[in-house]
Scaffold this motif. Sequence first.
Motif, short mmCIF file in Angstrom:
data_model
loop_
_atom_site.label_atom_id
_atom_site.label_comp_id
_atom_site.label_asym_id
_atom_site.label_seq_id
_atom_site.Cartn_x
_atom_site.Cartn_y
_atom_site.Cartn_z
N GLY A 57 12.78 -78.79 46.05
CA GLY A 57 13.41 -80.01 46.16
C GLY A 57 13.00 -81.01 45.91
O GLY A 57 12.37 -81.34 45.38
N ASN A 58 14.58 -81.93 45.53
CA ASN A 58 14.27 -83.27 44.72
C ASN A 58 12.73 -84.50 45.52
O ASN A 58 12.64 -85.12 45.15
CB ASN A 58 15.75 -84.38 45.17
CG ASN A 58 16.64 -83.58 43.98
OD1 ASN A 58 16.03 -82.80 43.50
ND2 ASN A 58 17.72 -84.17 44.32
N LEU A 59 12.84 -83.81 47.01
CA LEU A 59 11.96 -84.57 47.39
C LEU A 59 10.39 -84.11 47.60
O LEU A 59 9.50 -84.92 47.67
CB LEU A 59 12.29 -85.09 48.82
CG LEU A 59 13.70 -86.62 49.37
CD1 LEU A 59 13.49 -85.86 51.03
CD2 LEU A 59 13.66 -87.30 48.09
N ASN A 60 10.67 -82.85 46.61
CA ASN A 60 8.93 -82.31 47.10
C ASN A 60 8.54 -81.74 47.56
O ASN A 60 6.97 -82.19 48.12
CB ASN A 60 7.73 -83.73 46.59
CG ASN A 60 7.47 -82.68 45.73
OD1 ASN A 60 6.81 -81.17 44.69
ND2 ASN A 60 5.88 -83.41 44.92
N SER A 81 8.77 -75.72 41.73
CA SER A 81 9.67 -77.31 42.29
C SER A 81 10.85 -77.24 41.76
O SER A 81 11.27 -78.28 43.17
CB SER A 81 9.19 -77.40 40.91
OG SER A 81 10.09 -78.61 40.05
N SER A 82 11.48 -75.96 42.14
CA SER A 82 12.92 -76.62 42.45
C SER A 82 13.34 -75.98 43.79
O SER A 82 14.24 -76.58 45.17
CB SER A 82 14.00 -74.83 41.41
OG SER A 82 15.11 -75.01 42.07
N ASP A 121 16.57 -81.14 54.61
CA ASP A 121 16.53 -82.59 53.60
C ASP A 121 17.26 -83.93 53.72
O ASP A 121 16.41 -84.72 53.78
CB ASP A 121 17.47 -81.76 52.55
CG ASP A 121 17.42 -80.82 51.73
OD1 ASP A 121 15.85 -80.38 51.64
OD2 ASP A 121 17.64 -80.35 50.94
#
Length: 314
Positions: free
Chosen positions: A87-90, A83-84, A207
């Motif tokens: 990133g925040n956008l999966n 999950s990490s 990203d």
Amino acid sequence: MRKVIQQSIPNLTQFQLNNYLIYLAFGKDDYLKEALYSLLSFYNFHAKEDTIKVLIYTDTSDYFKKVLPSDVVYHTIDDETISSWKGNLNYVYRLKTKVLQDVCKRYTGNFLFADTDTVFLKNSRSLFQQIEAAELLLDTCEGKLVDNKGGIATKTKRFLKMQNTFSIASDTDIIYIDEQFVAWNSGTIGFTNALANTLVCVEELIDELYAKSNLFVVEQIALSYYFQKLKEPKATKDFLHHYWDFKEFRPILIDFFNHNKSKSLTELIVEMDKIHPQRLAVEKRKYKKLPFLQKQWRKITTGKKWKMPTYYLD
């Protein structure tokens, strides 16, 4: 930008170089079977005395331990790490870059990363020699985006018409990518620790691009951009076949491993050529090269696009 990257590259002669073959295989059983088949092809061309250490980043190491030699090194990635790294956008393909970064932190040497849907065609020793000589390796050059008529290339060009300049924290230069951009497939990636800082730039560009486009190919665009800032990459396609466009191979892998579930590594290697994806995909490749009207006529007259060649497991 060239100066920024080159300043981050240490002298390769200071390294005690070793060779590492790296896989990322987690989640779906499809990927595990692809990775295992790819490793069968590797061991088919590499004797035990070959100085290439296999590293597998996985959440299912027991699957591989049943078949592969005991000297394979496993790095467990749990759900939290996965999950990490997404990133925040999966974004799932972001994991590749995080694996490359992690390898650079843990090891020193020549690194060859291979996607699970690859198969070795010959011994790879000369690839590692190229990497040791500071060459950068990628699967194959796909040419300029403007010349690519595929669906994902069309979406990428549409996005780049709306925006073609980007910026990231680790790069003081403006990044310019338009339809003249030369894209490389990243199914294989050859590099050394010298690329550690560059991989930070790759991650940040991934990203930036994914946040604005949601295109699944931004990982290879970012990698292509920064590799080509350093030098022209060398293709690995003569050594490894990347069957990214042959997902029809997955059910065949299920048949193969179910049929041979009690066999050893040596026995599986003997059997693996019965379903070689490069051979089985010939009819599909022929079909894709046909003009549009011929494709339509074939679908009308036969009810199918192409026919999978017969394969026998016994």
